[in-house]
Design a protein around this motif. Structure first.
Motif, PDB file in Angstrom:
ATOM      1  N   PRO A   1      12.167  -3.258  15.133  1.00  0.00           N
ATOM      2  CA  PRO A   1      11.971  -2.009  14.382  1.00  0.00           C
ATOM      3  C   PRO A   1      12.258  -0.759  15.203  1.00  0.00           C
ATOM      4  CG  PRO A   1      10.165  -3.534  13.967  1.00  0.00           C
ATOM      5  CD  PRO A   1      10.972  -4.128  15.073  1.00  0.00           C
ATOM      6  N   THR A   2      11.900  -0.765  16.494  1.00  0.00           N
ATOM      7  CA  THR A   2      12.139   0.414  17.337  1.00  0.00           C
ATOM      8  C   THR A   2      13.625   0.706  17.459  1.00  0.00           C
ATOM      9  OG1 THR A   2      10.148  -0.088  18.611  1.00  0.00           O
ATOM     10  CG2 THR A   2      11.713   1.447  19.591  1.00  0.00           C
TER      11      THR A   2
ATOM     12  N   ALA B   1      15.939  -0.291  15.341  1.00  0.00           N
ATOM     13  CA  ALA B   1      16.431   0.091  14.017  1.00  0.00           C
ATOM     14  C   ALA B   1      16.158   1.560  13.739  1.00  0.00           C
ATOM     15  CB  ALA B   1      15.783  -0.791  12.948  1.00  0.00           C
ATOM     16  N   VAL B   2      14.987   2.050  14.165  1.00  0.00           N
ATOM     17  CA  VAL B   2      14.646   3.450  13.934  1.00  0.00           C
ATOM     18  C   VAL B   2      15.541   4.368  14.751  1.00  0.00           C
ATOM     19  CG1 VAL B   2      12.840   5.184  14.294  1.00  0.00           C
ATOM     20  CG2 VAL B   2      12.270   2.981  13.257  1.00  0.00           C
TER      21      VAL B   2
ATOM     22  N   LEU C   1      19.708   0.679  11.179  1.00  0.00           N
ATOM     23  CA  LEU C   1      19.437  -0.716  10.821  1.00  0.00           C
ATOM     24  C   LEU C   1      20.657  -1.607  11.040  1.00  0.00           C
ATOM     25  CD1 LEU C   1      17.547  -2.841   9.664  1.00  0.00           C
ATOM     26  CD2 LEU C   1      18.286  -2.153   7.374  1.00  0.00           C
TER      27      LEU C   1
ATOM     28  N   SER D   1      21.320  -2.136  14.749  1.00  0.00           N
ATOM     29  CA  SER D   1      20.350  -2.996  15.431  1.00  0.00           C
ATOM     30  C   SER D   1      20.577  -4.466  15.074  1.00  0.00           C
ATOM     31  CB  SER D   1      18.928  -2.567  15.049  1.00  0.00           C
ATOM     32  OG  SER D   1      18.709  -2.730  13.657  1.00  0.00           O
TER      33      SER D   1
END
Length: 271
Positions: free
Chosen positions: A14-15, A17-18, A22, A25
């Protein structure tokens, strides 16, 4: 549950992707997976090769154009390094520059923290400016309404009002407070605020209702309120009349009928 994790799953942090996006990542995680299995080395780095069609088989939910744009964005950042085997061969070799990835992630984290701090500071400045403006509006309004309201009076009322959860002194509330201070006293207004607080209702509307009730009962200072006046009433004169002297006269049905007809005759004759 045949639709869950029967295939090889795609993982994403998630980190990442942020901070990178997305799509980026997901592709990076898959490329990292294949680099761990590759035995192809060149210039001291491990590489994997694939075509856009080949990547599309691994990411069937993307079109080839989406995959191409995702790889190009990572190449521009320097995170993904790629080269063609030859001018005639469309197969492309890929590797990850992990040092660049770490720098980009750290820079992005710093930028997001700076943005968060800047937004927090901006909100703080806006709140402080709004608070000062509101207090000044209330202050000027109160001074316009009455010369009794001094800076010291305003400070005491504002401090008690805002520290006890009544809210912020607006121009309207400041005007109402000034009028009540003029009609009663600063002490009376503060006392009404305390009574409202004791009753568990910290609103100006409720406080003004208390002041209005006190004024109705003739209290304009706290001393007068403590010294509750004795209620005195004028006794009406009719209370002293001795009605025993009047005897009730009984009437017969004939007399009542005669009076009823006389009354109807007068009513018909009235214009």
């Amino acid at each position: 549950m045949g639709w869950l994790v029967n295939d090889d799953p795609l993982f994403v942090l998630p980190t990442v992707a942020v901070r990178l996006g997305l799509n980026e990542s997901i592709f990076l995680q898959q490329l990292h997976y294949w680099l761990g299995k590759s035995t192809h080395t060149y210039d001291g780095h491990v590489w994997v090769y694939n075509t856009y069609e080949g990547w599309q088989k691994q990411f069937p939910f993307w079109s080839e154009s989406t995959i191409r744009r995702t790889i190009v964005r990572l190449e521009k950042k320097g995170i993904v390094v790629s080269r063609y085997r030859s001018k005639l061969d469309k197969t492309k070799w890929y590797r990850i520059d992990y040092d660049v990835l770490a720098n980009v992630m750290n820079d992005e984290e710093k930028r997001q923290n700076d943005d968060t701090n800047a937004q927090h500071e901006q909100k703080t400045v806006q709140h402080d400016a709004s608070y000062v403006s509101t207090c000044l509006d209330g202050h000027s309004t109160m001074n316009r309404q009455t010369n009794i309201t001094t800076d010291h009076t305003l400070q005491n009322i504002i401090q008690f009002y805002e520290q006890n959860g009544f809210g912020t002194i607006s121009g309207y509330v400041g005007e109402k407070i000034a009028l009540w201070v003029n009609e009663t006293s600063e002490e009376m207004v503060l006392h009404a605020l305390k009574v409202a607080l004791q009753n568990g209702v910290n609103t100006w509307t409720y406080t003004e209702g208390i002041l209005r009730n006190w004024k109705k009962n003739g209290y304009v200072t706290t001393k007068e309120r403590r010294r509750r006046p004795v209620r005195t009433e004028m006794i009406p004169e009719w209370l002293h009349i001795d009605y025993s002297q009047y005897e009730r006269k009984a009437c017969s049905e004939a007399e009542l009928e005669q009076k009823r007809r006389a009354l109807e005759k007068r009513l018909r004759a009235a214009p």
